[in-house]
Scaffold this active site. Structure first.
Site, short mmCIF file in Angstrom:
data_model
loop_
_atom_site.label_atom_id
_atom_site.label_comp_id
_atom_site.label_asym_id
_atom_site.label_seq_id
_atom_site.Cartn_x
_atom_site.Cartn_y
_atom_site.Cartn_z
N PHE A 1 35.67 31.58 40.79
CA PHE A 1 34.75 32.12 42.89
C PHE A 1 35.37 30.61 43.02
O PHE A 1 34.46 30.35 44.33
CB PHE A 1 34.12 33.08 43.00
N LEU A 2 35.48 29.71 42.29
CA LEU A 2 35.87 28.13 43.46
C LEU A 2 37.44 27.84 44.20
O LEU A 2 37.35 26.77 44.06
CB LEU A 2 35.22 27.31 42.72
N GLY B 1 39.11 39.24 50.98
CA GLY B 1 39.56 40.25 51.82
C GLY B 1 38.87 41.46 50.64
O GLY B 1 38.74 40.99 49.74
N ASP C 1 36.02 66.28 45.60
CA ASP C 1 37.03 64.96 47.12
C ASP C 1 36.86 65.61 48.67
O ASP C 1 37.36 66.85 47.72
CB ASP C 1 37.46 63.88 47.53
N GLY D 1 41.34 28.56 49.12
CA GLY D 1 43.23 29.41 49.40
C GLY D 1 42.85 30.61 50.88
O GLY D 1 42.23 29.92 51.33
N GLU E 1 27.17 49.73 41.13
CA GLU E 1 28.80 49.53 40.87
C GLU E 1 28.79 47.98 41.20
O GLU E 1 29.04 47.24 42.62
CB GLU E 1 29.76 50.80 41.40
N CYS F 1 35.58 45.20 50.07
CA CYS F 1 34.35 44.82 49.84
C CYS F 1 33.79 43.82 50.20
O CYS F 1 32.52 43.98 51.04
CB CYS F 1 33.95 45.09 48.28
C1 UDX Z 1 34.11 42.79 44.55
C2 UDX Z 1 33.50 41.58 44.04
O1 UDX Z 1 33.74 41.20 42.61
C3 UDX Z 1 33.01 42.99 43.03
O2 UDX Z 1 32.19 43.26 42.08
C4 UDX Z 1 32.24 44.63 43.50
O3 UDX Z 1 31.94 45.52 42.51
C5 UDX Z 1 33.31 45.00 44.72
O4 UDX Z 1 33.00 43.72 45.33
P1 UDX Z 1 36.57 42.88 44.65
O5 UDX Z 1 36.91 43.29 46.22
O6 UDX Z 1 37.77 44.10 43.43
O7 UDX Z 1 35.27 42.86 43.84
O8 UDX Z 1 37.84 41.55 43.93
P2 UDX Z 1 37.22 40.11 43.85
O9 UDX Z 1 38.26 39.87 42.32
O10 UDX Z 1 36.00 39.95 44.10
O11 UDX Z 1 38.29 39.03 45.11
C6 UDX Z 1 37.51 39.40 46.35
C7 UDX Z 1 38.44 38.32 47.16
O12 UDX Z 1 37.80 37.15 47.23
C8 UDX Z 1 40.17 38.56 47.18
O13 UDX Z 1 41.10 38.22 48.29
C9 UDX Z 1 40.18 37.13 46.07
O14 UDX Z 1 41.80 36.96 46.97
C10 UDX Z 1 39.01 36.26 46.70
N1 UDX Z 1 38.85 35.19 45.56
C11 UDX Z 1 38.47 35.30 44.86
C12 UDX Z 1 39.64 33.90 46.26
O15 UDX Z 1 39.73 33.54 47.19
N2 UDX Z 1 38.77 32.77 45.44
C13 UDX Z 1 38.15 32.77 44.16
O16 UDX Z 1 37.62 31.81 43.72
C14 UDX Z 1 38.11 33.51 43.65
#
Ligand code: UDX
Length: 440
Positions: free
Chosen positions: A253-254, A261, A30, A257, A148, A264
């Site tokens: 993922f349903l 954020g 890095d 809230g 990834e 990603c």
């Molecule tokens: C995400 C993807 O899941 C992952 O596959 C990719 O590699 C990178 O981006 P990450 O950013 O670590 O991963 O978080 P994730 O667990 O996906 O949650 C993302 C956001 O969605 C969080 O702020 C979480 O609180 C929100 N979320 C998730 C909801 O509001 N409701 C849900 O039902 C699920």
């Protein structure tokens, strides 16, 4: 196998430690000397469960070394590009400077037969462009793409035991060689039955961005439903449970809230729209602009809920003491990039409220961004004397709070459950005015 990993952020640091844990010899590189210093000393610069363990065992085994010297990549057979692709300042497109700089710096140290493997999330077409860049330099190294899918908070397990591996391979004489090299890197996961999907370069880039776009859409879908259930007095959690039993939909993922954020989902859907517009295909993903808008709206909705619940206990939000529980964008992370929780806390402060926030891991990172934000050392400290409690990140310790105990700490009993994570009946039984997102 001897592997280099270029970029030691959330993705690269975990990937490097995991590859060494699997038995490979890894040099992790890095440009940030401070970060490399920490990692080389066995300290993780961010919170990620399980990472300290595999980091220290890999360092102790001698299979993992950290350096700022890119020339140390020479002699590795596979080179992973794991640098960030943040949102550009002043546009929605991905900022490709770090990827381009990494490949440019790596090229002089490549040998014929090496495989450069992109892991970063990039606009479609990047892999082909980088492959040409390598060829134009006179190098006979090949390039593949291997997106990834790790989630923060579960990154170690997601890397060691992914639910699928995707290889984007260019057509040509070296395709089989690249396939064999990637299969050797991931031999452990493959022998455990992990499916491998082999595609062309462009498809592999799109797989990652499409997966994140789909997940973001799922969350905004349920949040849109929660706006409707709020208006008619229905219950979005029951709705999600009921539609989630349909295997075609699925319950994950349903959770309605304050929305998504992190580093990603938000920037990836914006970059996808920007790239599609460049390709003259803006209409194909125009719905993602609405997904983004629904997501942003939830933050304002939570502020409005706080205003309403404060009024219900005869307090003006501009003078209220508000305990914000949670600053990270999700539990098991200290990441506050585009965090809805942090935005709610700072917007309430900007309204004049006396905000005192607490996060088990993200107080420090939140302070780096907002030095004036007042944080507490414990949830108890934040709750003491509060007029309104906002649960903004669903850490287990907040879900498990005993509302009767909380009632003994606060000045007024008013709570906004911005993650639909609390037991509404228990909080009401303890005398709280309780407001959730789209559920009674
Ligand atoms: C995400 C993807 O899941 C992952 O596959 C990719 O590699 C990178 O981006 P990450 O950013 O670590 O991963 O978080 P994730 O667990 O996906 O949650 C993302 C956001 O969605 C969080 O702020 C979480 O609180 C929100 N979320 C998730 C909801 O509001 N409701 C849900 O039902 C699920």
């Amino acid at each position: 196998m001897r592997i280099s990993v270029i970029g030691c952020g959330y993705l690269g640091a975990v990937h490097a430690a995991a590859m060494a844990d699997l038995g490979h010899d890894v040099v992790a590189i890095d440009v940030d000397a401070a970060k490399i210093g920490l990692l080389a000393a066995g300290t993780t610069p961010f919170f990620e469960p399980g990472l300290p363990d595999i980091l220290s065992s890999s360092l102790a085994s001698g299979r993992l070394v950290f350096t700022t010297d890119i020339s140390q990549a020479a002699g590795c057979a596979v080179h992973f590009i794991a640098v960030g692709t943040p949102q550009s300042v002043g546009s929605n497109a991905a900022d490709m400077r770090f990827v381009d700089a990494a490949v440019t710096a790596l090229i002089p140290h490549l040998s014929d037969g090496d495989l450069v493997v992109g892991k970063s999330t990039v606009p479609v077409g990047t892999a082909a462009r980088l492959r040409e860049m390598i060829a134009a330099s006179g190098s006979h190294a090949e390039l593949a793409w291997n997106p990834e899918f790790l989630r923060e908070g579960h990154a170690v397990n997601d890397t060691l035991a992914p639910d699928r591996l995707v290889y984007g391979l260019a057509a040509g004489a070296r395709r089989e060689e690249s396939l064999a090299a990637l299969n050797a890197v991931y031999a452990t996961a493959i022998s455990a039955g992990t499916p491998v999907v082999v595609t062309d370069l462009a498809t592999s880039e799109l797989v990652k961005i499409a997966a994140n776009a789909f997940l973001a859409t799922k969350i905004s879908f349920i949040n849109a439903m929660s706006e409707i259930t709020d208006a008619v007095g229905a219950n979005v959690t029951e709705l999600a449970d009921a539609i989630g039993y349909d295997a075609r939909i699925g319950r994950r993922f349903l959770n309605a809230g304050v929305g998504f954020g992190g580093g990603c989902l938000p920037k990836d859907i914006r970059a996808f729209v920007a790239r599609a517009e460049e390709l003259g295909l803006g209409q194909s993903v125009a719905f993602l602009t609405e997904v983004d808008a629904i997501n942003q709206r939830q933050r304002t909705r939570v502020i409005d809920m706080v205003r309403g619940v404060a009024a219900s206990v005869d307090v003006d939000v501009a003078t209220a003491r508000i305990a914000v529980l949670g600053l990270a964008f999700k539990p098991l992370s200290d990441d506050v990039r585009d965090s809805p929780a942090l935005e709610v806390a700072t917007r309430l402060s900007a309204l004049g409220a006396d905000v005192i926030a607490f996060d088990p891991e993200a107080n420090g990172p939140a302070h780096v961004r907002f030095p004036d934000l007042v944080t507490a050392e414990t949830a108890e400290h934040a709750l003491t004397g509060a007029d309104v409690v906002v649960v903004a990140t669903e850490w287990a310790e907040f879900i498990e709070l005993d509302p009767v105990w909380v009632a003994g700490l606060v000045r007024h009993r008013a709570v906004v459950d911005a993650r639909n994570a609390l037991d509404a009946a228990a909080w009401r039984a303890a005398g709280f005015t309780f407001v959730g997102m789209g559920r009674p």
